[in-house]
Design a protein around this motif. Structure first.
Motif, short mmCIF file in Angstrom:
data_model
loop_
_atom_site.label_atom_id
_atom_site.label_comp_id
_atom_site.label_asym_id
_atom_site.label_seq_id
_atom_site.Cartn_x
_atom_site.Cartn_y
_atom_site.Cartn_z
N ALA A 92 -4.97 -7.35 10.78
CA ALA A 92 -6.36 -7.63 10.40
C ALA A 92 -7.32 -6.63 11.03
N SER A 93 -6.95 -6.08 12.20
CA SER A 93 -7.83 -5.14 12.89
C SER A 93 -7.67 -3.71 12.40
N ALA A 94 -6.75 -3.46 11.49
CA ALA A 94 -6.61 -2.12 10.91
C ALA A 94 -7.48 -2.00 9.67
N PRO A 95 -8.07 -0.84 9.42
CA PRO A 95 -8.95 -0.68 8.26
C PRO A 95 -8.14 -0.69 6.97
N PRO A 96 -8.79 -0.99 5.84
CA PRO A 96 -8.08 -0.91 4.55
C PRO A 96 -7.70 0.52 4.24
N LEU A 97 -6.69 0.70 3.42
CA LEU A 97 -6.22 2.04 3.09
C LEU A 97 -7.32 2.90 2.48
N ARG A 106 -7.35 9.73 6.80
CA ARG A 106 -6.15 10.41 7.22
C ARG A 106 -4.97 9.46 7.15
N ILE A 107 -3.83 9.98 6.74
CA ILE A 107 -2.58 9.22 6.72
C ILE A 107 -1.58 9.93 7.61
N ASP A 108 -1.03 9.19 8.57
CA ASP A 108 -0.03 9.75 9.48
C ASP A 108 1.36 9.56 8.92
N VAL A 109 2.16 10.60 9.01
CA VAL A 109 3.55 10.56 8.53
C VAL A 109 4.47 10.99 9.67
N LEU A 110 5.45 10.15 9.94
CA LEU A 110 6.39 10.41 11.03
C LEU A 110 7.61 11.14 10.47
N VAL A 111 7.95 12.25 11.11
CA VAL A 111 9.11 13.05 10.68
C VAL A 111 9.95 13.40 11.90
N PRO A 112 11.22 13.76 11.71
CA PRO A 112 12.04 14.20 12.84
C PRO A 112 11.44 15.43 13.52
N ALA A 152 -12.19 2.08 23.26
CA ALA A 152 -11.39 1.14 24.06
C ALA A 152 -11.26 -0.21 23.38
N GLU A 153 -12.31 -0.69 22.74
CA GLU A 153 -12.27 -2.01 22.11
C GLU A 153 -11.31 -2.02 20.93
N THR A 154 -11.30 -0.95 20.14
CA THR A 154 -10.38 -0.86 19.00
C THR A 154 -8.93 -0.86 19.49
N VAL A 155 -8.67 -0.09 20.54
CA VAL A 155 -7.32 -0.04 21.10
C VAL A 155 -6.90 -1.42 21.59
N ARG A 156 -7.80 -2.11 22.29
CA ARG A 156 -7.47 -3.44 22.82
C ARG A 156 -7.17 -4.41 21.69
N ARG A 157 -7.97 -4.36 20.60
CA ARG A 157 -7.74 -5.28 19.48
C ARG A 157 -6.39 -5.03 18.83
N LEU A 158 -6.03 -3.77 18.65
CA LEU A 158 -4.75 -3.45 18.01
C LEU A 158 -3.58 -3.94 18.86
N LEU A 159 -3.63 -3.68 20.15
CA LEU A 159 -2.53 -4.08 21.02
C LEU A 159 -2.42 -5.60 21.11
N THR A 160 -3.56 -6.26 21.21
CA THR A 160 -3.55 -7.73 21.31
C THR A 160 -3.01 -8.35 20.02
N ALA A 179 0.15 2.57 8.52
CA ALA A 179 1.31 1.69 8.67
C ALA A 179 0.88 0.30 9.15
N LEU A 180 -0.09 0.24 10.06
CA LEU A 180 -0.55 -1.06 10.56
C LEU A 180 -1.22 -1.85 9.44
N THR A 181 -1.91 -1.17 8.55
CA THR A 181 -2.49 -1.85 7.40
C THR A 181 -1.39 -2.45 6.53
N LEU A 182 -0.31 -1.70 6.33
CA LEU A 182 0.82 -2.21 5.55
C LEU A 182 1.53 -3.34 6.28
N HIS A 183 1.50 -3.33 7.62
CA HIS A 183 2.05 -4.43 8.41
C HIS A 183 1.10 -5.64 8.40
N ARG A 184 -0.04 -5.51 7.72
CA ARG A 184 -1.04 -6.58 7.59
C ARG A 184 -1.76 -6.90 8.90
#
Length: 335
Positions: free
Chosen positions: A105-110, A115-121, A168-176, A98-103
């Motif tokens: 830059a720190s998310a990897p290409p599809l 793995r692809i995460d799918v959100l369901v009820p 930790a660095e990947t998490v920090r980049r995504l949040l920032t 989803a972050l890749t689709l949100h564009r």
């Protein structure tokens, strides 16, 4: 007819209204189109031209699936229905995809995602399988549509991505990037991380501290920009207010002493006791207003989405000072 008899060619089912043959279909959709299970199995054998990507989900074309095929196959598996729903999707892409689709830059290409995460009820009976991870939502968010695919809002997608990350660095980049890129406010991300019970992980807590500092810094920059661009008089920035010889009244982000007008940014962290913190904000505001000081309360979202409106609010408060009784004398100290 024996087992060596070739399957009689027939047009592939599920032709779309545009005339293009649909690349994917579920087992239920194929049954609806009159394709028996035996023929589906035969077509999925070597040379048959079809492929089973996930349980009950088939690619009706030879060759490797595209990134778009994988996204739609994951959704089709999660929906597990004969046809796609017409009133709001029961499933949406979340996490890194989803972050890749949100564009981001720190998310990897599809193509790099295994793995692809799918959100369901939460009530859905569905298991993760193959390269699809099922994520359950107690409160199902409203999806946004990106490239024709229902996608979780950025804050929820960040939280689901962080749940599967230990670096930790990947998490920090995504949040920032989520904040700096204007995808969402810090409070929204922290709220989702809290719901996912991720704030007990040290590397996530460290990244959140950086995130909150980043969010406040951006909000302060927008406040400076508002004063400059809309020609407001220069205030005293980031000051503490005290009564002469008396108690500390609290800090404010901007203060116009001649008009007794203060601006306060609401950058509360939802991981704190929100009710208690809001009560503290309210008490401080009420105390200042009893002293004749007008407090303008601004949020990062208001500054980001409607800077001109917030400038009007502040200007109105400054102009109204002439019609009010003068405020109490207070001591202004740098913060």
């Amino acid at each position: 007819m024996n087992h060596n008899t070739p399957i009689t060619p027939r047009p592939l089912p599920l032709a779309s209204r545009t005339g293009r043959t649909q690349r994917l279909a579920s087992a239920a959709q194929l049954r609806t189109q009159g394709v028996p299970a035996g023929e589906v199995a035969a077509r999925c054998r070597p040379g048959g031209g079809w492929q089973q990507l996930l349980p009950g989900v088939f690619l009706l074309q030879p060759g490797p699936p595209t990134s778009e095929d994988r996204l739609n196959a994951a959704l089709l598996y999660a929906r597990r229905a004969g046809t796609l729903p017409t009133q709001g999707p029961e499933a949406m892409i979340t996490g890194l995809a989803a972050l890749t689709l949100h564009r981001f830059a720190s998310a990897p290409p599809l193509t790099a995602l295994d793995r692809i995460d799918v959100l369901v009820p939460r009530t859905r009976r569905l298991r993760s399988t193959g390269w699809v991870r099922v994520v359950r939502a107690v409160e199902h968010p409203e999806p946004v549509e990106l490239t024709g695919v229902p996608v979780a809002p950025a804050a929820r997608a960040v939280a689901d991505a962080v749940a599967g990350l230990s670096d930790a660095e990947t998490v920090r980049r995504l949040l920032t990037e989520a904040v700096r890129g204007g995808h969402c406010e810090p409070a929204a991300i922290v709220r989702e991380l809290s719901r996912a019970r991720l704030l007990t992980r040290p590397h996530v807590v460290d990244a959140v501290d950086t995130l909150l500092a980043e969010g406040r810094s951006l909000s302060e920059e927008r406040l400076y920009e508002m004063v400059r661009e809309f020609g407001l008089p220069d205030p005293l920035w980031n000051v503490d207010l005290r009564l002469p010889g008396g108690p500390h009244l609290g800090g404010v982000d901007a203060y116009w002493p001649d008009q007794a007008v203060a601006v306060e940014l609401d950058t509360r962290a939802p991981r704190q006791d929100d009710d208690a913190l809001w009560s503290e904000y309210t008490r401080k505001r009420e105390h200042l207003e009893r002293l004749g000081i007008t407090v303008v309360h601004l949020t990062p979202r208001k500054l980001r989405e409607a800077l001109d409106q917030q400038a009007t609010v502040v200007r109105t408060a400054l102009m109204a000072a002439a019609d009010r009784q003068p405020g109490a004398y207070v001591v202004v100290l740098p913060r």
